[in-house]
Write a protein that holds these residues in place. Structure first.
Motif, PDB file in Angstrom:
ATOM      1  N   GLY A 100      12.159  70.296 -64.345  1.00 41.60           N
ATOM      2  CA  GLY A 100      13.607  70.516 -64.304  1.00 41.60           C
ATOM      3  C   GLY A 100      13.971  71.931 -64.722  1.00 41.60           C
ATOM      4  O   GLY A 100      14.805  72.592 -64.094  1.00 41.60           O
ATOM      5  N   GLU A 101      13.338  72.401 -65.793  1.00 40.91           N
ATOM      6  CA  GLU A 101      13.604  73.761 -66.271  1.00 40.91           C
ATOM      7  C   GLU A 101      13.125  74.802 -65.262  1.00 40.91           C
ATOM      8  O   GLU A 101      13.817  75.785 -64.992  1.00 40.91           O
ATOM      9  CB  GLU A 101      12.924  73.998 -67.620  1.00 40.91           C
ATOM     10  N   ILE A 102      11.949  74.571 -64.700  1.00 42.33           N
ATOM     11  CA  ILE A 102      11.415  75.497 -63.695  1.00 42.33           C
ATOM     12  C   ILE A 102      12.313  75.488 -62.457  1.00 42.33           C
ATOM     13  O   ILE A 102      12.591  76.526 -61.867  1.00 42.33           O
ATOM     14  CB  ILE A 102       9.965  75.150 -63.325  1.00 42.33           C
ATOM     15  N   GLY A 103      12.774  74.301 -62.094  1.00 38.94           N
ATOM     16  CA  GLY A 103      13.693  74.183 -60.961  1.00 38.94           C
ATOM     17  C   GLY A 103      14.954  75.009 -61.165  1.00 38.94           C
ATOM     18  O   GLY A 103      15.455  75.639 -60.229  1.00 38.94           O
ATOM     19  N   GLU A 104      15.464  75.022 -62.394  1.00 40.39           N
ATOM     20  CA  GLU A 104      16.637  75.848 -62.691  1.00 40.39           C
ATOM     21  C   GLU A 104      16.312  77.326 -62.529  1.00 40.39           C
ATOM     22  O   GLU A 104      17.102  78.087 -61.968  1.00 40.39           O
ATOM     23  CB  GLU A 104      17.122  75.588 -64.115  1.00 40.39           C
ATOM     24  N   SER A 133      11.709  67.760 -58.057  1.00 42.38           N
ATOM     25  CA  SER A 133      10.669  67.123 -57.245  1.00 42.38           C
ATOM     26  C   SER A 133       9.929  68.159 -56.390  1.00 42.38           C
ATOM     27  O   SER A 133       8.711  68.062 -56.198  1.00 42.38           O
ATOM     28  CB  SER A 133      11.250  66.024 -56.359  1.00 42.38           C
ATOM     29  N   THR A 134      10.643  69.161 -55.898  1.00 40.47           N
ATOM     30  CA  THR A 134       9.998  70.240 -55.144  1.00 40.47           C
ATOM     31  C   THR A 134       9.042  71.007 -56.044  1.00 40.47           C
ATOM     32  O   THR A 134       7.918  71.329 -55.646  1.00 40.47           O
ATOM     33  CB  THR A 134      11.054  71.193 -54.546  1.00 40.47           C
ATOM     34  N   VAL A 135       9.485  71.274 -57.267  1.00 40.99           N
ATOM     35  CA  VAL A 135       8.641  71.989 -58.226  1.00 40.99           C
ATOM     36  C   VAL A 135       7.374  71.189 -58.506  1.00 40.99           C
ATOM     37  O   VAL A 135       6.273  71.734 -58.522  1.00 40.99           O
ATOM     38  CB  VAL A 135       9.413  72.286 -59.531  1.00 40.99           C
ATOM     39  N   ARG A 136       7.527  69.877 -58.723  1.00 46.18           N
ATOM     40  CA  ARG A 136       6.355  69.035 -59.007  1.00 46.18           C
ATOM     41  C   ARG A 136       5.373  69.028 -57.848  1.00 46.18           C
ATOM     42  O   ARG A 136       4.157  69.111 -58.047  1.00 46.18           O
ATOM     43  CB  ARG A 136       6.790  67.613 -59.358  1.00 46.18           C
ATOM     44  N   SER A 137       5.881  68.942 -56.613  1.00 44.11           N
ATOM     45  CA  SER A 137       4.958  68.910 -55.470  1.00 44.11           C
ATOM     46  C   SER A 137       4.277  70.266 -55.291  1.00 44.11           C
ATOM     47  O   SER A 137       3.085  70.332 -54.995  1.00 44.11           O
ATOM     48  CB  SER A 137       5.678  68.478 -54.194  1.00 44.11           C
ATOM     49  N   GLU A 188       5.107  82.357 -55.645  1.00 43.06           N
ATOM     50  CA  GLU A 188       5.902  81.250 -56.163  1.00 43.06           C
ATOM     51  C   GLU A 188       5.016  80.223 -56.865  1.00 43.06           C
ATOM     52  O   GLU A 188       5.378  79.684 -57.908  1.00 43.06           O
ATOM     53  CB  GLU A 188       6.684  80.585 -55.033  1.00 43.06           C
ATOM     54  N   GLU A 189       3.835  79.983 -56.318  1.00 41.32           N
ATOM     55  CA  GLU A 189       2.902  79.049 -56.947  1.00 41.32           C
ATOM     56  C   GLU A 189       2.469  79.570 -58.316  1.00 41.32           C
ATOM     57  O   GLU A 189       2.353  78.806 -59.271  1.00 41.32           O
ATOM     58  CB  GLU A 189       1.681  78.835 -56.059  1.00 41.32           C
ATOM     59  N   GLN A 190       2.239  80.866 -58.422  1.00 37.88           N
ATOM     60  CA  GLN A 190       1.871  81.451 -59.710  1.00 37.88           C
ATOM     61  C   GLN A 190       2.985  81.267 -60.728  1.00 37.88           C
ATOM     62  O   GLN A 190       2.732  80.942 -61.889  1.00 37.88           O
ATOM     63  CB  GLN A 190       1.550  82.937 -59.563  1.00 37.88           C
ATOM     64  N   LEU A 191       4.218  81.479 -60.300  1.00 36.06           N
ATOM     65  CA  LEU A 191       5.345  81.291 -61.214  1.00 36.06           C
ATOM     66  C   LEU A 191       5.400  79.846 -61.708  1.00 36.06           C
ATOM     67  O   LEU A 191       5.553  79.592 -62.900  1.00 36.06           O
ATOM     68  CB  LEU A 191       6.663  81.645 -60.518  1.00 36.06           C
ATOM     69  N   ILE A 192       5.275  78.917 -60.778  1.00 39.38           N
ATOM     70  CA  ILE A 192       5.371  77.502 -61.142  1.00 39.38           C
ATOM     71  C   ILE A 192       4.224  77.095 -62.063  1.00 39.38           C
ATOM     72  O   ILE A 192       4.447  76.461 -63.098  1.00 39.38           O
ATOM     73  CB  ILE A 192       5.435  76.621 -59.869  1.00 39.38           C
ATOM     74  N   VAL A 193       2.996  77.469 -61.716  1.00 40.90           N
ATOM     75  CA  VAL A 193       1.846  77.127 -62.560  1.00 40.90           C
ATOM     76  C   VAL A 193       1.976  77.812 -63.916  1.00 40.90           C
ATOM     77  O   VAL A 193       1.766  77.200 -64.967  1.00 40.90           O
ATOM     78  CB  VAL A 193       0.508  77.502 -61.877  1.00 40.90           C
ATOM     79  N   GLY A 194       2.332  79.085 -63.905  1.00 42.67           N
ATOM     80  CA  GLY A 194       2.466  79.827 -65.158  1.00 42.67           C
ATOM     81  C   GLY A 194       3.508  79.226 -66.073  1.00 42.67           C
ATOM     82  O   GLY A 194       3.264  79.037 -67.274  1.00 42.67           O
ATOM     83  N   LEU A 195       4.656  78.906 -65.522  1.00 42.57           N
ATOM     84  CA  LEU A 195       5.719  78.337 -66.351  1.00 42.57           C
ATOM     85  C   LEU A 195       5.366  76.932 -66.830  1.00 42.57           C
ATOM     86  O   LEU A 195       5.658  76.569 -67.968  1.00 42.57           O
ATOM     87  CB  LEU A 195       7.044  78.315 -65.576  1.00 42.57           C
TER      88      LEU A 195
END
Length: 160
Positions: free
Chosen positions: A130-134, A141-145, A114-121
């Motif tokens: 917001g887009e990653i959260g979708e 805020s969860t995505v940012r943290s 999940e961290e790879q997805l968030i960092v990659g995106l």
């Protein structure tokens, strides 16, 4: 979830551009990105029965794509280890820092899926929280943290 070829194509039509951009950012080569997307789509189509709901398709297929990219990285690293490279450059300043690129890639590979997805995106793809959260069905805020923690992990790994 039951899904026929037309249903899968309709779902895929909603994400194909984002998948290619994500893979391109992860793989750094258009050819490798196309291969990764193709492999991920084939794998997703073969396993569409494991998808629980249509609403989860985006995050499900991105997870498959991230795993495909990671598998391709590992294979590329094995291939690089087997091949002996000699890199000559008359101007050392203009030469790419291959060692640093490998270090960053290795630090990225250590992160959880999940961290790879968030960092990659976020970092590679330029998507907002917001887009990653979708995509991931999480709050911005969860995505940012999670992004902050993942980048901090990578920073610690790179300092070693």
């Amino acid at each position: 979830m039951k899904c026929d070829a037309e249903g899968f194509a309709a779902l895929y039509g909603t994400v194909y551009t984002d998948m290619y951009r994500f893979a391109l950012c992860m793989m750094k080569s258009s050819h490798d990105a196309e291969d990764a997307v193709s492999e991920a789509v084939i794998q997703a189509y073969e396993h569409i029965g494991s998808l629980r709901s249509e609403e989860s398709f985006r995050s499900w297929i991105f997870t498959i794509l991230a795993n495909t990219c990671r598998r391709k990285w590992r294979q590329q690293e094995k291939d690089q280890e087997k091949a002996e490279w000699t890199f000559f450059s008359s101007e050392e300043e203009s030469a790419p820092d291959w060692e640093q690129a490998v270090d960053v890639r290795n630090a990225f590979a250590i992160l959880a899926e999940e961290e790879q997805l968030i960092v990659g995106l976020s970092v590679f793809g330029g998507y907002t929280s917001g887009e990653i959260g979708e995509f991931l069905e999480k709050s911005p805020s969860t995505v940012r943290s999670k992004l902050s923690r993942a980048l901090a992990k990578m920073s610690l790994i790179l300092k070693e």
